[in-house]
Every structure is written in structure tokens, then in C-alpha cells.
Design a protein around this motif. Structure first.
Motif, PDB file in Angstrom:
ATOM      1  N   MET A  74       0.851  -1.182   0.000  1.00  0.00           N
ATOM      2  CA  MET A  74       0.000   0.000   0.000  1.00  0.00           C
ATOM      3  C   MET A  74       0.896   1.244   0.000  1.00  0.00           C
ATOM      4  SD  MET A  74      -2.864   1.284   2.802  1.00  0.00           S
ATOM      5  CE  MET A  74      -2.427  -0.044   3.846  1.00  0.00           C
ATOM      6  N   MET A  75       0.535   2.190  -0.850  1.00  0.00           N
ATOM      7  CA  MET A  75       1.281   3.430  -0.960  1.00  0.00           C
ATOM      8  C   MET A  75       1.062   4.285   0.277  1.00  0.00           C
ATOM      9  SD  MET A  75       0.907   6.310  -3.930  1.00  0.00           S
ATOM     10  CE  MET A  75       2.238   5.810  -4.999  1.00  0.00           C
ATOM     11  N   THR A  76       2.103   4.954   0.725  1.00  0.00           N
ATOM     12  CA  THR A  76       1.951   5.909   1.816  1.00  0.00           C
ATOM     13  C   THR A  76       1.808   7.313   1.230  1.00  0.00           C
ATOM     14  OG1 THR A  76       4.336   6.167   2.062  1.00  0.00           O
ATOM     15  CG2 THR A  76       3.262   4.498   3.450  1.00  0.00           C
ATOM     16  N   VAL A  77       1.159   8.176   1.993  1.00  0.00           N
ATOM     17  CA  VAL A  77       0.878   9.536   1.552  1.00  0.00           C
ATOM     18  C   VAL A  77       1.383  10.490   2.627  1.00  0.00           C
ATOM     19  CG1 VAL A  77      -0.978  11.173   1.065  1.00  0.00           C
ATOM     20  CG2 VAL A  77      -1.148   8.839   0.221  1.00  0.00           C
ATOM     21  N   LYS A  78       2.137  11.510   2.208  1.00  0.00           N
ATOM     22  CA  LYS A  78       2.575  12.551   3.133  1.00  0.00           C
ATOM     23  C   LYS A  78       1.798  13.816   2.819  1.00  0.00           C
ATOM     24  CE  LYS A  78       6.596  14.938   4.997  1.00  0.00           C
ATOM     25  NZ  LYS A  78       5.856  15.344   6.140  1.00  0.00           N
ATOM     26  N   MET A  79       0.791  14.051   3.644  1.00  0.00           N
ATOM     27  CA  MET A  79      -0.062  15.215   3.454  1.00  0.00           C
ATOM     28  C   MET A  79       0.687  16.477   3.848  1.00  0.00           C
ATOM     29  SD  MET A  79      -3.892  15.862   4.946  1.00  0.00           S
ATOM     30  CE  MET A  79      -3.382  16.547   6.513  1.00  0.00           C
ATOM     31  N   PRO A  80       0.562  17.560   3.082  1.00  0.00           N
ATOM     32  CA  PRO A  80       1.185  18.823   3.490  1.00  0.00           C
ATOM     33  C   PRO A  80       0.522  19.382   4.748  1.00  0.00           C
ATOM     34  CG  PRO A  80       0.081  19.033   1.336  1.00  0.00           C
ATOM     35  CD  PRO A  80      -0.134  17.639   1.817  1.00  0.00           C
ATOM     36  N   PRO A  81       1.152  20.356   5.386  1.00  0.00           N
ATOM     37  CA  PRO A  81       0.547  20.956   6.587  1.00  0.00           C
ATOM     38  C   PRO A  81      -0.807  21.591   6.282  1.00  0.00           C
ATOM     39  CG  PRO A  81       2.822  21.720   6.280  1.00  0.00           C
ATOM     40  CD  PRO A  81       2.444  20.949   5.058  1.00  0.00           C
ATOM     41  N   LEU A  82      -1.685  21.535   7.274  1.00  0.00           N
ATOM     42  CA  LEU A  82      -2.979  22.195   7.162  1.00  0.00           C
ATOM     43  C   LEU A  82      -2.810  23.688   7.380  1.00  0.00           C
ATOM     44  CD1 LEU A  82      -5.118  19.620   9.175  1.00  0.00           C
ATOM     45  CD2 LEU A  82      -5.140  19.983   6.691  1.00  0.00           C
ATOM     46  N   PRO A  83      -3.642  24.506   6.790  1.00  0.00           N
ATOM     47  CA  PRO A  83      -4.775  24.136   5.956  1.00  0.00           C
ATOM     48  C   PRO A  83      -4.341  23.801   4.528  1.00  0.00           C
ATOM     49  CG  PRO A  83      -4.674  26.519   6.105  1.00  0.00           C
ATOM     50  CD  PRO A  83      -3.562  25.978   6.984  1.00  0.00           C
ATOM     51  N   LEU A  84      -5.115  22.915   3.889  1.00  0.00           N
ATOM     52  CA  LEU A  84      -4.967  22.679   2.461  1.00  0.00           C
ATOM     53  C   LEU A  84      -5.722  23.800   1.762  1.00  0.00           C
ATOM     54  CD1 LEU A  84      -5.793  18.849   2.416  1.00  0.00           C
ATOM     55  CD2 LEU A  84      -3.520  19.923   2.505  1.00  0.00           C
ATOM     56  N   THR A  85      -5.194  24.277   0.666  1.00  0.00           N
ATOM     57  CA  THR A  85      -5.832  25.392  -0.032  1.00  0.00           C
ATOM     58  C   THR A  85      -6.037  25.062  -1.504  1.00  0.00           C
ATOM     59  OG1 THR A  85      -3.691  26.424  -0.489  1.00  0.00           O
ATOM     60  CG2 THR A  85      -4.846  27.129   1.522  1.00  0.00           C
ATOM     61  N   GLY A  86      -6.984  25.757  -2.102  1.00  0.00           N
ATOM     62  CA  GLY A  86      -7.230  25.574  -3.522  1.00  0.00           C
ATOM     63  C   GLY A  86      -8.238  26.576  -4.022  1.00  0.00           C
ATOM     64  N   GLY A  87      -8.606  26.397  -5.293  1.00  0.00           N
ATOM     65  CA  GLY A  87      -9.585  27.303  -5.877  1.00  0.00           C
ATOM     66  C   GLY A  87      -9.726  27.080  -7.365  1.00  0.00           C
ATOM     67  N   CYS A  88     -10.461  27.964  -7.979  1.00  0.00           N
ATOM     68  CA  CYS A  88     -10.744  27.875  -9.410  1.00  0.00           C
ATOM     69  C   CYS A  88      -9.596  28.450 -10.232  1.00  0.00           C
ATOM     70  CB  CYS A  88     -12.052  28.599  -9.716  1.00  0.00           C
ATOM     71  SG  CYS A  88     -11.962  30.387  -9.449  1.00  0.00           S
ATOM     72  N   GLN A  89      -9.707  28.389 -11.549  1.00  0.00           N
ATOM     73  CA  GLN A  89      -8.661  28.888 -12.438  1.00  0.00           C
ATOM     74  C   GLN A  89      -8.496  30.399 -12.381  1.00  0.00           C
ATOM     75  OE1 GLN A  89      -9.992  27.024 -16.135  1.00  0.00           O
ATOM     76  NE2 GLN A  89      -8.059  25.901 -16.209  1.00  0.00           N
ATOM     77  N   CYS A  90      -9.596  31.125 -12.263  1.00  0.00           N
ATOM     78  CA  CYS A  90      -9.499  32.586 -12.316  1.00  0.00           C
ATOM     79  C   CYS A  90      -9.228  33.223 -10.950  1.00  0.00           C
ATOM     80  CB  CYS A  90     -10.753  33.178 -12.955  1.00  0.00           C
ATOM     81  SG  CYS A  90     -12.243  33.143 -11.932  1.00  0.00           S
ATOM     82  N   GLY A  91      -9.352  32.445  -9.870  1.00  0.00           N
ATOM     83  CA  GLY A  91      -9.081  32.961  -8.534  1.00  0.00           C
ATOM     84  C   GLY A  91     -10.271  33.589  -7.834  1.00  0.00           C
ATOM     85  N   ALA A  92     -11.436  33.612  -8.481  1.00  0.00           N
ATOM     86  CA  ALA A  92     -12.624  34.220  -7.860  1.00  0.00           C
ATOM     87  C   ALA A  92     -13.153  33.394  -6.690  1.00  0.00           C
ATOM     88  CB  ALA A  92     -13.725  34.411  -8.901  1.00  0.00           C
ATOM     89  N   VAL A  93     -12.910  32.065  -6.719  1.00  0.00           N
ATOM     90  CA  VAL A  93     -13.338  31.179  -5.623  1.00  0.00           C
ATOM     91  C   VAL A  93     -12.088  30.537  -5.040  1.00  0.00           C
ATOM     92  CG1 VAL A  93     -14.666  29.126  -4.991  1.00  0.00           C
ATOM     93  CG2 VAL A  93     -15.575  30.714  -6.704  1.00  0.00           C
ATOM     94  N   ARG A  94     -11.963  30.633  -3.732  1.00  0.00           N
ATOM     95  CA  ARG A  94     -10.840  30.021  -3.002  1.00  0.00           C
ATOM     96  C   ARG A  94     -11.414  29.237  -1.828  1.00  0.00           C
ATOM     97  NH1 ARG A  94      -6.374  29.045  -4.832  1.00  0.00           N
ATOM     98  NH2 ARG A  94      -5.406  29.246  -2.804  1.00  0.00           N
ATOM     99  N   TYR A  95     -10.673  28.230  -1.358  1.00  0.00           N
ATOM    100  CA  TYR A  95     -11.114  27.483  -0.184  1.00  0.00           C
ATOM    101  C   TYR A  95      -9.919  27.053   0.652  1.00  0.00           C
ATOM    102  CZ  TYR A  95      -9.874  23.317  -2.914  1.00  0.00           C
ATOM    103  OH  TYR A  95      -9.202  22.387  -3.662  1.00  0.00           O
ATOM    104  N   GLU A  96     -10.222  26.753   1.914  1.00  0.00           N
ATOM    105  CA  GLU A  96      -9.263  26.183   2.862  1.00  0.00           C
ATOM    106  C   GLU A  96      -9.910  24.986   3.520  1.00  0.00           C
ATOM    107  OE1 GLU A  96      -7.788  28.847   5.835  1.00  0.00           O
ATOM    108  OE2 GLU A  96      -6.548  29.954   4.404  1.00  0.00           O
TER     109      GLU A  96
END
Length: 161
Positions: free
Chosen positions: A1-23
Motif C-alpha cells: 500500500m502506498m503511503t501519503v505525506k499530506m502537506p501541513p494544514l490548511p490545504l488550499t485551492g480554488g478555481c482557475q481565475c481565482g474568484a473562488v478560493r477554499y481552505e
């Protein structure tokens, strides 16, 4: 089974244009790939990437629009997307307020992800290979995803097993 190293919280992301972001401020419940024909159509790809989260730990900034559809199972699904660039950010189901799936391709850094399992493989594209020993379900898992959640926690090193 593959192991996963999650980055520190919070995880962040959003849409291509940057109008919507999330944590995301808590460890996601699981990450899986959905091979249903609806995800293939929505993503214009071979599968959808779902990072299941507890919505209490997801903060979204920016305005989203919502589409509604009824899945093969009869469940009403909502897809929330940026009305400016059209990128789907998340999807959720009517009557299940404790479950939210972030579309993992919208993470600022998705390089660490590895799926805990695959669902709706009966409609997977023939060129997609699912490795021996990977959790795989022809349709939705009968256990509601409990085995994938347990595998995800093991992959993150949160549970022994």
C-alpha cells in the motif's frame, strides 16, 4: 500500500481565475477516484477525483453557482462551481449535510495525493489500470466507503493496520 505525506494544514485551492478560493482545516476523510460516466462527462476525463471532507472544516470565499442533477442511484447531487471560469469546486448530496467532496484537481498542491480506492469501475475507461490490491468497486461501495476511509487513514499513517 502506498503511503501519503499530506502537506501541513490548511490545504488550499480554488478555481482557475481565482474568484473562488477554499481552505480545508482538518484531515480529509478520504481521497478516491470515481469512474462513473457522469464524472467522466463532468471532468471531460477518465474519472473524477474526490477529496471527501467534513464541511465543518471547509471555508469557501467567493461566490459559487450550483447545478442539480439526479444520480443513477436516485440521489440528488449538487455541483458547486465558479460562475466566472466554470471550474467545479465541490459536489454534495441532498440530505447528507455532513459530506462534501472537493474536486481534488482544484488543490493548489495535488502532488501528494494517491487514491484509497476506485468506485463505479464498471464504466471505467479501458486504458485506466487499477493495480492489484487496490480497493475497487463496480458501483458504489456497500459499506458507504468505510474500507476506503480506513485505507486512507493507513496511507496517511494515522492508523495501524
Amino acid at each position: 500500500m502506498m503511503t501519503v505525506k499530506m502537506p501541513p494544514l490548511p490545504l488550499t485551492g480554488g478555481c482557475q481565475c481565482g474568484a473562488v478560493r477554499y481552505e480545508i482545516s482538518a484531515v480529509p476523510v478520504m481521497f478516491y477516484l470515481c469512474h462513473c460516466s457522469e464524472c467522466q462527462t463532468q471532468t471531460s476525463s477518465a474519472f473524477g477525483e474526490s477529496l471527501r471532507c467534513d464541511p465543518a472544516f471547509v471555508t469557501v470565499t467567493g461566490k459559487m453557482a450550483t447545478t442539480t442533477r439526479t444520480a443513477e442511484s436516485g440521489t440528488v447531487r449538487f455541483g458547486d462551481f465558479c460562475p466566472e471560469c466554470g471550474v467545479r469546486i465541490q459536489h454534495r448530496s441532498k440530505g447528507d449535510p455532513g459530506r462534501l467532496n472537493i474536486k481534488a484537481g482544484t488543490l493548489d498542491d495535488a502532488s501528494w495525493l494517491a487514491p484509497a480506492g476506485h468506485i463505479w469501475t464498471r464504466s471505467r475507461q479501458v486504458f485506466v489500470t487499477i493495480g492489484e490490491g487496490e480497493l475497487s468497486y463496480r458501483e458504489a461501495p456497500e459499506d458507504g466507503g468505510a474500507a476506503m476511509q480506513a485505507r486512507w487513514r493507513q496511507m496517511l499513517g494515522l492508523d495501524e493496520g
